[in-house]
Design a protein around this motif. Structure first.
Motif, mmCIF file in Angstrom:
data_model
loop_
_atom_site.group_PDB
_atom_site.id
_atom_site.type_symbol
_atom_site.label_atom_id
_atom_site.label_comp_id
_atom_site.label_asym_id
_atom_site.label_seq_id
_atom_site.Cartn_x
_atom_site.Cartn_y
_atom_site.Cartn_z
ATOM 1 N N PRO A 4 -9.524 -71.719 14.965
ATOM 2 C CA PRO A 4 -9.174 -70.618 15.847
ATOM 3 C C PRO A 4 -9.464 -69.063 14.770
ATOM 4 N N ALA A 5 -9.379 -69.252 13.204
ATOM 5 C CA ALA A 5 -9.363 -68.286 11.880
ATOM 6 C C ALA A 5 -10.835 -67.964 12.427
ATOM 7 N N ILE A 6 -11.211 -68.926 13.157
ATOM 8 C CA ILE A 6 -13.278 -68.135 12.849
ATOM 9 C C ILE A 6 -13.195 -67.271 14.040
ATOM 10 N N ARG A 7 -12.458 -67.801 15.304
ATOM 11 C CA ARG A 7 -11.701 -66.784 16.488
ATOM 12 C C ARG A 7 -11.025 -66.142 16.338
ATOM 13 N N GLN A 8 -10.126 -65.218 15.643
ATOM 14 C CA GLN A 8 -9.540 -64.610 15.506
ATOM 15 C C GLN A 8 -10.787 -62.657 14.654
ATOM 16 N N GLN A 10 -13.830 -62.947 14.880
ATOM 17 C CA GLN A 10 -14.666 -62.651 15.587
ATOM 18 C C GLN A 10 -14.002 -61.308 17.000
ATOM 19 N N LYS A 11 -12.790 -61.576 17.552
ATOM 20 C CA LYS A 11 -12.040 -60.511 18.190
ATOM 21 C C LYS A 11 -11.845 -59.319 17.000
ATOM 22 N N THR A 12 -11.198 -59.535 16.340
ATOM 23 C CA THR A 12 -11.141 -58.881 14.936
ATOM 24 C C THR A 12 -12.896 -57.640 15.002
ATOM 25 N N SER A 13 -14.090 -58.022 15.149
ATOM 26 C CA SER A 13 -14.819 -57.314 14.495
ATOM 27 C C SER A 13 -15.538 -56.958 15.958
ATOM 28 N N LEU A 14 -15.232 -57.178 17.093
ATOM 29 C CA LEU A 14 -15.469 -56.474 18.916
ATOM 30 C C LEU A 14 -14.376 -55.751 18.442
ATOM 31 N N LYS A 15 -13.351 -55.830 17.871
ATOM 32 C CA LYS A 15 -11.819 -54.493 17.925
ATOM 33 C C LYS A 15 -12.596 -53.148 17.477
ATOM 34 N N ILE A 16 -13.184 -53.592 15.654
ATOM 35 C CA ILE A 16 -13.885 -52.934 15.149
ATOM 36 C C ILE A 16 -15.526 -51.984 16.340
ATOM 37 N N ARG A 17 -16.484 -52.662 17.116
ATOM 38 C CA ARG A 17 -17.185 -52.093 16.901
ATOM 39 C C ARG A 17 -16.925 -51.181 18.861
ATOM 40 N N GLN A 18 -15.481 -51.495 19.137
ATOM 41 C CA GLN A 18 -15.388 -51.051 20.335
ATOM 42 C C GLN A 18 -14.825 -49.525 19.800
ATOM 43 N N ILE A 216 -20.028 -64.515 10.770
ATOM 44 C CA ILE A 216 -18.476 -64.313 10.331
ATOM 45 C C ILE A 216 -18.466 -66.289 9.917
ATOM 46 N N ASP A 217 -18.820 -67.223 9.514
ATOM 47 C CA ASP A 217 -19.214 -68.333 9.546
ATOM 48 C C ASP A 217 -19.916 -68.005 7.746
ATOM 49 N N GLU A 218 -21.155 -67.653 8.063
ATOM 50 C CA GLU A 218 -21.720 -66.998 6.933
ATOM 51 C C GLU A 218 -20.938 -66.505 6.010
ATOM 52 N N LEU A 219 -20.973 -65.461 6.730
ATOM 53 C CA LEU A 219 -20.194 -64.647 5.617
ATOM 54 C C LEU A 219 -18.775 -65.031 4.869
ATOM 55 N N ILE A 220 -18.744 -66.143 5.364
ATOM 56 C CA ILE A 220 -17.112 -66.388 4.330
ATOM 57 C C ILE A 220 -17.684 -67.248 3.532
ATOM 58 N N ASP A 221 -18.299 -67.956 3.495
ATOM 59 C CA ASP A 221 -19.190 -69.007 3.171
ATOM 60 C C ASP A 221 -19.641 -68.917 1.954
ATOM 61 N N VAL A 222 -20.308 -67.980 2.031
ATOM 62 C CA VAL A 222 -21.522 -66.571 1.303
ATOM 63 C C VAL A 222 -20.471 -65.699 0.277
ATOM 64 N N LYS A 274 -19.466 -58.400 27.449
ATOM 65 C CA LYS A 274 -19.998 -59.469 27.717
ATOM 66 C C LYS A 274 -20.697 -60.332 26.328
ATOM 67 N N TYR A 275 -21.075 -60.336 25.045
ATOM 68 C CA TYR A 275 -21.573 -60.862 23.679
ATOM 69 C C TYR A 275 -20.711 -61.330 23.284
ATOM 70 N N TYR A 276 -19.713 -60.509 22.813
ATOM 71 C CA TYR A 276 -18.236 -61.307 22.594
ATOM 72 C C TYR A 276 -17.749 -63.118 23.842
ATOM 73 N N HIS A 277 -17.658 -62.179 25.028
ATOM 74 C CA HIS A 277 -17.334 -63.525 26.185
ATOM 75 C C HIS A 277 -18.055 -64.722 25.967
ATOM 76 N N GLU A 278 -18.884 -64.883 25.155
ATOM 77 C CA GLU A 278 -20.163 -65.974 25.243
ATOM 78 C C GLU A 278 -20.145 -66.309 23.869
ATOM 79 N N LEU A 279 -19.848 -65.464 23.174
ATOM 80 C CA LEU A 279 -19.253 -66.412 22.025
ATOM 81 C C LEU A 279 -18.009 -66.847 21.369
ATOM 82 N N ILE A 280 -17.039 -66.016 22.202
ATOM 83 C CA ILE A 280 -15.795 -67.031 21.499
ATOM 84 C C ILE A 280 -15.376 -67.834 22.853
ATOM 85 N N HIS A 281 -16.103 -67.652 23.752
ATOM 86 C CA HIS A 281 -15.448 -68.499 25.005
ATOM 87 C C HIS A 281 -16.960 -69.352 25.324
ATOM 88 N N GLY A 282 -18.122 -69.654 25.300
ATOM 89 C CA GLY A 282 -19.503 -69.731 25.631
ATOM 90 C C GLY A 282 -19.829 -70.001 26.745
#
Length: 282
Positions: A4-8, A10-18, A216-222, A274-282
């Motif tokens: 859920p934290a990663i999905r949130q 991802q939603k934030t990055s979508l908002k920033i891009r919009q 997002i996952d790789e960035l958090i890790d690094v 479209k990209y984020y729908h596939e990313l978040i919801h599969g």
């Protein structure tokens, strides 16, 4: 499956891009490609990594973020607005006469959260080194992060600053290189080859990380791993795609300094959804 934290995030990055697309469309000018490509980096910085205080932007214990590539100001502005530094609706004043959101960020424009007046490429790392050194002298715990374009690394002043950072063992400094292989005149390998980039930074005494800058996952890790490095400055070579999230312009250097028309913006926003729908919801 993403947490859920990663999905949130991802939603934030979508908002920033919009917000980047909408603000540039309203302005009729600006730098779209790099701003879209860096949205994940800024999302992880401001919503996961930095110790910062949106309601107290000059808090003495804040981490400092230096945007050396000032032309991607739209992604910084969109991030700051979403983090609560200033009213969200102000994003639509980008590049307007009298606006606090000028084409390159300036500390004298009164916008909270701006640490450096940027515009001349190649200068940000020197400022970041000075800040990190002052924190060391004062025994302060805040960290310094600086964001650079890969084309910017063709500036000699970057490497002078890199040498200084290693000399003073500034382990409170983390540089992020937006490695999208593009600059305004073309692809970096055609304008001025940068490889072997990792070896260059290592030769200058830095600890080097490489990651997918659009994960997002790789960035958090690094970013987490950088905290464990002591005795030397750190650099993250974040491999991104210019225009990321908008399939029709990804990796196209011609979108380095170009704003979309109203019709293009509508198309780009649909591609993002479209990209984020596939990313978040599969």
């Amino acid at each position: 499956m993403a947490t859920p934290a990663i999905r949130q995030l991802q939603k934030t990055s979508l908002k920033i891009r919009q917000d980047v697309i909408r603000s540039l469309t309203a302005a009729g000018s600006g730098h779209l490609g790099g701003s879209l490509g860096l949205a994940d980096v800024f999302t992880v910085l401001y919503f996961n990594t930095l110790n910062h205080f949106p309601k107290e932007p000059n808090h003495p214990n804040r981490d400092r973020l230096i945007l050396s590539i000032g032309h991607v100001a739209p992604v910084l502005y969109a991030t700051l607005a979403n983090a609560g530094y200033f009213p969200h609706e102000e994003l639509l004043t980008l590049r307007k006469l009298g606006s606090r959101l000028q084409g390159h960020p300036g500390r004298d424009h009164g916008l909270p959260g701006i640490e450096l007046s940027a515009g001349s490429l190649g200068q940000g790392l020197s400022v970041a080194v000075g800040m990190a050194l002052s924190a060391k002298i004062d025994n302060s715990k805040w960290q310094v992060y600086s964001v650079h374009g890969d084309g910017e690394l063709q500036e000699g002043s970057v490497w002078e600053a890199a040498m200084s950072a290693a000399h003073y063992k500034l382990d409170n400094l983390t540089a992020i290189v937006d490695r999208n292989f593009c600059q305004i005149d073309g692809y970096t390998h055609k304008v001025m080859e940068l490889e072997p980039l990792k070896l260059k930074w290592e030769a200058f005494g830095w600890h080097v990380f490489e990651c997918n800058g659009n994960s997002i996952d790789e960035l958090i890790d690094v970013f987490g791993k950088t905290r464990n490095i002591t005795g030397k400055p750190k650099v993250i070579i974040a491999k991104t795609q210019m225009g990321f999230g908008v399939n029709s312009i990804q990796g196209d250097y011609r979108w380095h300094g170009k704003a979309p028309t109203t019709q293009e913006a509508e198309k780009f926003l649909e591609e993002l959804e479209k990209y984020y729908h596939e990313l978040i919801h599969g």
